[in-house]
Design a protein around this motif. Structure first.
Motif, mmCIF file in Angstrom:
data_model
loop_
_atom_site.group_PDB
_atom_site.id
_atom_site.type_symbol
_atom_site.label_atom_id
_atom_site.label_comp_id
_atom_site.label_asym_id
_atom_site.label_seq_id
_atom_site.Cartn_x
_atom_site.Cartn_y
_atom_site.Cartn_z
ATOM 1 N N SER A 47 10.353 8.767 -36.084
ATOM 2 C CA SER A 47 11.704 8.467 -36.566
ATOM 3 C C SER A 47 12.746 9.165 -35.702
ATOM 4 O O SER A 47 13.760 8.563 -35.334
ATOM 5 C CB SER A 47 11.853 8.905 -38.030
ATOM 6 N N GLY A 54 8.509 10.651 -49.046
ATOM 7 C CA GLY A 54 8.552 11.689 -50.078
ATOM 8 C C GLY A 54 7.282 11.721 -50.909
ATOM 9 O O GLY A 54 7.343 11.865 -52.131
ATOM 10 N N SER A 55 6.118 11.646 -50.248
ATOM 11 C CA SER A 55 4.864 11.535 -51.021
ATOM 12 C C SER A 55 4.550 12.807 -51.807
ATOM 13 O O SER A 55 4.014 12.732 -52.905
ATOM 14 C CB SER A 55 3.702 11.175 -50.096
HETATM 15 N N1 CTP Z 1 10.969 11.578 -42.102
HETATM 16 C C1 CTP Z 1 11.271 10.436 -41.364
HETATM 17 N N2 CTP Z 1 10.272 9.559 -41.024
HETATM 18 C C2 CTP Z 1 9.017 9.790 -41.400
HETATM 19 C C3 CTP Z 1 8.682 10.951 -42.146
HETATM 20 C C4 CTP Z 1 9.691 11.841 -42.477
HETATM 21 O O1 CTP Z 1 12.431 10.225 -41.020
HETATM 22 N N3 CTP Z 1 8.079 8.895 -41.082
HETATM 23 C C5 CTP Z 1 12.066 12.494 -42.514
HETATM 24 C C6 CTP Z 1 12.168 12.660 -44.019
HETATM 25 O O2 CTP Z 1 12.912 11.577 -44.585
HETATM 26 C C7 CTP Z 1 12.812 14.015 -44.158
HETATM 27 C C8 CTP Z 1 12.384 14.753 -42.897
HETATM 28 O O3 CTP Z 1 11.837 13.776 -42.006
HETATM 29 O O4 CTP Z 1 14.226 13.942 -44.178
HETATM 30 C C9 CTP Z 1 11.374 15.852 -43.210
HETATM 31 O O5 CTP Z 1 10.183 15.252 -43.711
HETATM 32 P P1 CTP Z 1 9.479 15.600 -45.095
HETATM 33 O O6 CTP Z 1 10.227 16.648 -45.835
HETATM 34 O O7 CTP Z 1 8.042 15.775 -44.828
HETATM 35 O O8 CTP Z 1 9.755 14.242 -45.923
HETATM 36 P P2 CTP Z 1 8.724 13.104 -46.286
HETATM 37 O O9 CTP Z 1 7.847 12.812 -45.106
HETATM 38 O O10 CTP Z 1 9.512 11.992 -46.876
HETATM 39 O O11 CTP Z 1 7.886 13.793 -47.448
HETATM 40 P P3 CTP Z 1 6.275 13.857 -47.577
HETATM 41 O O12 CTP Z 1 5.781 14.521 -46.321
HETATM 42 O O13 CTP Z 1 6.053 14.642 -48.816
HETATM 43 O O14 CTP Z 1 5.820 12.425 -47.699
#
Ligand code: CTP
Ligand code: MG
Length: 236
Positions: A88, A18-19
């Motif tokens: 993931s 959640g960056s």
């Molecule tokens: N997700 C995941 N593994 C990762 C990156 C993302 O399982 N390495 C999941 C997130 O937890 C989310 C979904 O994929 O439920 C969509 O990703 P996103 O909305 O981009 O979430 P984040 O990667 O956590 O947010 P950010 O890109 O802002 O860091």
């Protein structure tokens, strides 16, 4: 046998940091309409009659997972996710391989989309299985601009025929594992399942879904999700 009769497993990637949201607690554990966001999403999926079970990839250092093994009577399993969303998802799919056959359809749904409608999941399954694979998507409504390096408009792109990819997405387990492995081997980060399948020559069906199926990315989205869930409850 109809895969639909037995129900489909759904991989729910929840291993992100959640960056863009910021803060100490990853967005999937922030309170939303009375419970952690991730549990809102899992409850909604598990309540769906066509969903058989949930596979949840979590971050290796996740300390907040509540340790549930069922949700609305459906099995919930977890596995360790990876560095990117596609890693993931792949981990979740691999963990399903012992449980269900490769030819079975599976769903993949972002943990960060708690407002998905039951009717949209039903449409996706009903139209997507005969089509051989599908995704929820929303046609673009805004005018689309291509920018140059200094944020000046280079050109207005046609909006017609352009869609935003949402989730869930629906594919056969074995095909999706192969497609994600192939993208990974080629050094391509597939940002959704469809993209990986398209590389393999598949032409997934776009199933129009509600715009309210937002992905919680920023704090403003969390407030919007709260509003959407309250409205959905009031209208139910
Ligand atoms: N997700 C995941 N593994 C990762 C990156 C993302 O399982 N390495 C999941 C997130 O937890 C989310 C979904 O994929 O439920 C969509 O990703 P996103 O909305 O981009 O979430 P984040 O990667 O956590 O947010 P950010 O890109 O802002 O860091
Ligand atoms: Mg991300």
């Amino acid at each position: 046998m109809g895969t639909t009769d037995a129900g489909l497993w759904c991989v729910v990637p929840a291993a992100g940091r959640g960056s863009r949201f910021g803060g100490e607690v990853p967005k999937q554990y922030l309170p939303l309409h009375g419970k952690p966001l991730l549990l809102q999403t899992l409850d909604r999926l598990a309540a769906h009659p066509q969903i058989a079970g949930l596979m949840v990839p979590l971050a290796a250092d996740d300390r907040l997972w509540p340790g549930i093994s069922t949700c609305a009577g459906k099995p919930v399993a977890t596995t360790t996710g990876g560095a990117n969303r596609s890693d993931s998802v792949l981990a979740g799919l691999r963990a399903l391989r012992g449980k269900i056959r490769d030819g079975a359809f599976v769903l993949v749904h972002d943990a960060a989309r708690p407002c998905v409608l039951e009717q949209d999941i039903a449409w996706l399954i009903e139209l997507g299985i005969p089509a051989g694979g599908a995704l929820l998507a929303a046609p673009l409504r805004d005018t689309l601009k291509r920018a140059d390096g200094s944020n000046r408009v280079d050109v207005t792109e046609p909006r017609q025929g352009r869609w935003r990819a949402l989730t869930p997405q629906l594919f056969r387990l074995g095909d999706l594992v192969s497609a994600l492995e192939s993208a990974q081997a080629a050094g391509i980060e597939a940002t959704d399942e469809s993209m990986a399948m398209e590389r393999m020559g598949h032409r997934p069906l776009l199933v129009e879904g509600a715009e309210s199926n937002i992905k919680v990315t920023t704090p403003a989205d969390l407030a919007l999700a709260e509003f959407i869930l309250a409205r959905q409850q009031a209208c139910a």
